[in-house]
Write a protein that holds these residues in place. Structure first.
Motif, mmCIF file in Angstrom:
data_model
loop_
_atom_site.group_PDB
_atom_site.id
_atom_site.type_symbol
_atom_site.label_atom_id
_atom_site.label_comp_id
_atom_site.label_asym_id
_atom_site.label_seq_id
_atom_site.Cartn_x
_atom_site.Cartn_y
_atom_site.Cartn_z
ATOM 1 N N GLN A 21 40.179 29.888 37.479
ATOM 2 C CA GLN A 21 39.620 29.641 38.615
ATOM 3 C C GLN A 21 37.911 30.937 38.913
ATOM 4 O O GLN A 21 37.595 31.190 37.380
ATOM 5 N N GLN A 22 36.466 30.022 39.865
ATOM 6 C CA GLN A 22 36.125 30.663 38.965
ATOM 7 C C GLN A 22 35.830 32.361 39.115
ATOM 8 O O GLN A 22 36.580 32.458 40.418
ATOM 9 N N LEU A 23 34.661 32.757 39.200
ATOM 10 C CA LEU A 23 34.634 34.512 39.147
ATOM 11 C C LEU A 23 34.117 34.306 41.205
ATOM 12 O O LEU A 23 35.253 35.434 41.671
ATOM 13 N N ASN A 24 34.256 33.953 41.561
ATOM 14 C CA ASN A 24 33.861 34.003 42.655
ATOM 15 C C ASN A 24 35.002 33.920 43.675
ATOM 16 O O ASN A 24 35.271 34.192 45.046
ATOM 17 N N ASP A 25 36.312 33.308 43.514
ATOM 18 C CA ASP A 25 37.531 33.000 44.118
ATOM 19 C C ASP A 25 38.457 34.114 44.320
ATOM 20 O O ASP A 25 39.269 34.038 44.142
ATOM 21 N N VAL A 26 37.853 35.059 43.089
ATOM 22 C CA VAL A 26 38.811 35.621 42.566
ATOM 23 C C VAL A 26 38.578 36.848 43.057
ATOM 24 O O VAL A 26 37.577 37.615 42.773
ATOM 25 N N ASP A 27 39.505 38.384 43.863
ATOM 26 C CA ASP A 27 39.869 39.374 44.260
ATOM 27 C C ASP A 27 40.060 40.337 42.735
ATOM 28 O O ASP A 27 38.898 41.959 43.328
ATOM 29 N N ARG A 28 40.118 39.900 42.043
ATOM 30 C CA ARG A 28 40.382 40.619 40.721
ATOM 31 C C ARG A 28 41.490 40.100 39.234
ATOM 32 O O ARG A 28 41.525 39.211 39.666
ATOM 33 N N ILE A 29 40.742 40.309 38.574
ATOM 34 C CA ILE A 29 40.879 40.439 37.317
ATOM 35 C C ILE A 29 41.464 40.980 35.886
ATOM 36 O O ILE A 29 41.522 42.623 36.180
ATOM 37 N N ASP A 30 43.389 41.194 36.214
ATOM 38 C CA ASP A 30 43.947 42.378 35.946
ATOM 39 C C ASP A 30 43.246 42.590 34.584
ATOM 40 O O ASP A 30 43.311 43.752 33.956
ATOM 41 N N LEU A 31 42.836 41.911 33.455
ATOM 42 C CA LEU A 31 42.575 42.279 31.782
ATOM 43 C C LEU A 31 41.529 41.073 31.218
ATOM 44 O O LEU A 31 41.689 39.521 31.421
ATOM 45 N N GLY A 32 40.704 41.302 30.522
ATOM 46 C CA GLY A 32 39.545 41.235 30.110
ATOM 47 C C GLY A 32 40.040 40.913 28.663
ATOM 48 O O GLY A 32 39.809 42.326 28.272
ATOM 49 N N ILE A 33 40.239 40.381 27.875
ATOM 50 C CA ILE A 33 39.955 39.965 26.444
ATOM 51 C C ILE A 33 38.444 39.317 25.898
ATOM 52 O O ILE A 33 38.509 38.086 25.660
ATOM 53 N N ASP A 34 37.761 40.452 24.518
ATOM 54 C CA ASP A 34 36.478 38.997 24.391
ATOM 55 C C ASP A 34 36.241 39.855 22.987
ATOM 56 O O ASP A 34 36.909 41.213 22.976
ATOM 57 N N GLY A 35 35.341 39.261 22.343
ATOM 58 C CA GLY A 35 34.890 39.494 21.190
ATOM 59 C C GLY A 35 33.632 40.177 21.448
ATOM 60 O O GLY A 35 33.154 40.985 22.591
ATOM 61 N N ALA A 36 33.032 40.848 20.410
ATOM 62 C CA ALA A 36 32.208 41.248 20.495
ATOM 63 C C ALA A 36 31.054 41.256 18.748
ATOM 64 O O ALA A 36 31.493 41.062 17.824
ATOM 65 N N ASP A 37 29.812 41.421 18.869
ATOM 66 C CA ASP A 37 28.696 41.251 17.443
ATOM 67 C C ASP A 37 29.080 42.843 17.249
ATOM 68 O O ASP A 37 28.665 43.075 15.939
#
Ligand code: 5RP
Length: 236
Positions: free
Chosen positions: A73-89
């Motif tokens: 789903q697009q960001l605009n279509d969700v009310d909440r995001i339970d968990l995000g997993i991302d990298g970093a430099d």
């Protein structure tokens, strides 16, 4: 597999185990996040995970998720995001980050700032004492303003360089259709001030300083005997 790839694969694998059925999930970008998405994708395909929704931080993560059939789903279509997993430099001792090595910092910041729990996955080579010491800060700019923004970044004692594409003539064009000025600073004594000062320059969309956002960082280590382990640091 080379040692860095082994560390990335391991943290990707461990972070994928944090995902539970029914979650709305922020999927990060980069090679470490790719390992995580593939592991989540396998768990999804073998039926271990059900009822997932992914909100992707880039074209890269969206294509990967699509390959496994994970609903998006697009960001605009969700009310909440339970968990995000991302990298970093880069990750400093306060778990502040530099991101954007893959040029996705705008959508990454939009998604990562919305999640209930942000888990960052890195290999040990990403740990730094000072942000900006090993990586320039990526600054996404609208194309018609890149020279004007570069001049303003020089006024802030930065050394901006237009990121050039590989195997395509000309600059890198982001998923949002913009350019990136990779900007080296000799020191970043006040990251909060620099983040907001850069974002106040007309023509700047977003920069790669991600401050006070990561809840946990999973760090991959490799020992002399080749054993790969994961350390978890939690923001105080
Ligand atoms: C992309 C990012 C990536 O998460 C960051 O560059 C780390 O990438 P990798 O896991 O390949 O080292 O911020 O914009």
């Amino acid at each position: 597999m080379d040692p860095v790839a082994q560390m990335k694969a391991k943290v990707g694998q461990v972070s994928a185990q944090l995902v539970e059925s029914g979650m709305t999930l922020g999927l990060g970008s980069g090679s470490t996040a790719e390992y995580m998405i593939k592991d989540v994708g396998q768990r999804w395909q073998n039926g271990e995970l059900t009822n997932l929704t992914a909100v992707c931080t880039s074209f890269q993560s969206s294509v990967l998720a699509q390959g496994f059939g994970i609903p998006q789903q697009q960001l605009n279509d969700v009310d909440r995001i339970d968990l995000g997993i991302d990298g970093a430099d880069e990750v400093d001792s306060n778990l502040n980050l530099v991101k954007g090595g893959g040029g996705c910092q705008t959508r990454e910041k939009l998604v990562d700032s919305r999640v209930d729990r942000l888990v960052i996955v890195v290999d040990a080579g990403k740990l730094v004492d000072q942000l900006g010491s090993s990586m320039p800060v990526p600054v996404e700019v609208v194309p018609e303003a890149y020279r004007q923004v570069a001049a303003k970044l020089r006024d802030l004692d930065g050394d901006p360089e237009l990121r050039m594409a590989v195997r395509k003539a000309g600059p890198v064009v982001t998923d949002e259709g913009n350019l990136i000025l990779d900007t080296r600073f000799s020191a970043i004594p006040d990251p909060e001030k620099l983040e907001s000062t850069i974002n106040n320059i007309p023509g700047v969309l977003e920069n790669g300083l991600f401050l006070n956002m990561a809840d946990e960082v999973l760090i991959g280590h490799i020992a002399d005997d080749g054993a790969v382990s994961v350390e978890t640091r939690t923001r105080k």
